[in-house]
Design a protein around this motif. Sequence first.
Motif, PDB file in Angstrom:
ATOM      1  N   LYS A  21       3.952  -6.847  -7.949  1.00  5.91           N
ATOM      2  CA  LYS A  21       3.288  -5.754  -8.674  1.00  5.91           C
ATOM      3  C   LYS A  21       1.891  -5.496  -8.104  1.00  5.91           C
ATOM      4  CE  LYS A  21       3.570  -2.837 -12.077  1.00  5.91           C
ATOM      5  NZ  LYS A  21       4.280  -1.609 -11.856  1.00  5.91           N
ATOM      6  N   GLN A  26       2.803   0.826  -8.084  1.00  7.96           N
ATOM      7  CA  GLN A  26       3.541   2.010  -8.526  1.00  7.96           C
ATOM      8  C   GLN A  26       5.001   1.702  -8.854  1.00  7.96           C
ATOM      9  OE1 GLN A  26       2.414   1.418  -5.416  1.00  7.96           O
ATOM     10  NE2 GLN A  26       3.628   2.433  -3.857  1.00  7.96           N
ATOM     11  N   ALA A  27       5.467   0.517  -8.522  1.00 12.40           N
ATOM     12  CA  ALA A  27       6.857   0.147  -8.781  1.00 12.40           C
ATOM     13  C   ALA A  27       7.020  -0.397 -10.201  1.00 12.40           C
ATOM     14  CB  ALA A  27       7.325  -0.896  -7.779  1.00 12.40           C
ATOM     15  N   ALA A  28       8.159  -0.074 -10.788  1.00 11.79           N
ATOM     16  CA  ALA A  28       8.472  -0.569 -12.130  1.00 11.79           C
ATOM     17  C   ALA A  28       9.331  -1.828 -12.066  1.00 11.79           C
ATOM     18  CB  ALA A  28       9.190   0.505 -12.938  1.00 11.79           C
ATOM     19  N   ASP A  46      10.806   2.930  -8.879  1.00 13.55           N
ATOM     20  CA  ASP A  46       9.887   3.463  -9.884  1.00 13.55           C
ATOM     21  C   ASP A  46      10.583   3.475 -11.246  1.00 13.55           C
ATOM     22  OD1 ASP A  46      11.518   5.752  -9.995  1.00 13.55           O
ATOM     23  OD2 ASP A  46      10.145   6.977  -8.811  1.00 13.55           O
ATOM     24  N   SER A  47       9.913   3.986 -12.256  1.00 15.61           N
ATOM     25  CA  SER A  47      10.455   3.959 -13.616  1.00 15.61           C
ATOM     26  C   SER A  47      11.701   4.842 -13.775  1.00 15.61           C
ATOM     27  CB  SER A  47       9.381   4.376 -14.624  1.00 15.61           C
ATOM     28  OG  SER A  47       8.914   5.677 -14.317  1.00 15.61           O
ATOM     29  N   GLN A  48      11.931   5.771 -12.846  1.00 19.11           N
ATOM     30  CA  GLN A  48      13.121   6.625 -12.885  1.00 19.11           C
ATOM     31  C   GLN A  48      14.275   6.025 -12.076  1.00 19.11           C
ATOM     32  OE1 GLN A  48      12.449   9.152 -14.968  1.00 19.11           O
ATOM     33  NE2 GLN A  48      10.351   8.403 -14.910  1.00 19.11           N
ATOM     34  N   ALA A  52      10.665   3.325  -4.434  1.00 19.32           N
ATOM     35  CA  ALA A  52       9.208   3.481  -4.430  1.00 19.32           C
ATOM     36  C   ALA A  52       8.567   2.787  -3.237  1.00 19.32           C
ATOM     37  CB  ALA A  52       8.617   2.928  -5.723  1.00 19.32           C
ATOM     38  N   ASN A  74       4.673   1.453   1.506  1.00 21.49           N
ATOM     39  CA  ASN A  74       4.951   2.742   0.879  1.00 21.49           C
ATOM     40  C   ASN A  74       6.107   3.413   1.618  1.00 21.49           C
ATOM     41  OD1 ASN A  74       2.747   2.649  -0.990  1.00 21.49           O
ATOM     42  ND2 ASN A  74       1.386   3.029   0.739  1.00 21.49           N
ATOM     43  N   ASN A  80       0.624  -0.617   1.654  1.00 17.48           N
ATOM     44  CA  ASN A  80      -0.097  -0.322   0.419  1.00 17.48           C
ATOM     45  C   ASN A  80      -1.155  -1.384   0.186  1.00 17.48           C
ATOM     46  OD1 ASN A  80      -0.249   1.399  -2.041  1.00 17.48           O
ATOM     47  ND2 ASN A  80       0.032  -0.606  -3.000  1.00 17.48           N
TER      48      ASN A  80
END
Length: 180
Positions: A21, A26-28, A46-48, A52, A74, A80
């Motif tokens: 993390k 930005q990753a869920a 990601d959250s969707q 990511a 990224n 990142n």
Amino acid sequence: NRATAPQIHKQAELELQAGLKEVLPQAASFSPVMVNNETAYYKALDSQGALAGAAFIASRKGYSSVIQTMGGLNLDGTINAIKVLEPISETPGLGSRIAEVKDDATLFDALAGKKKNPAARPWFQEQFAGKKANEIASVNTITGATISSKAVIDAVREKAQEIILLMENVGATCGLAFVR
């Protein structure tokens, strides 16, 4: 060992997830991608549920120990962030500076009660952010700790290039895009 092993494993997993993390905030979620029965990298979603990026662990022999570094990539192939994993067994005051947070505080700051910024990151590691794998060679090494800093630079560069190739191959077979 039977009594403590589950707790040790749980703590190691918590530390791994926190590190992942940190290098890809930005990753869920993260899931390991296995190659030849070993974790090659961690796919970041990601959250969707969309890709990511990717996170990885790279290792290289430093001056006095093997230095493990976690990195986040990224989707455009830039780094990142990286994180040198603890414990660092490099020479104190030299090689150990790869994980040193620069402190510009003065004695007057300390007397005034000014505290260090808890979000400050190690200056050596910050140099990697935003660079592509082939640009990492421009990262400044630490004077007196060239072997340790070069070990981190080389390990991150090689592992990032490897992950990009793996992800491009996977993307070509399943319709994912990973841009260079």
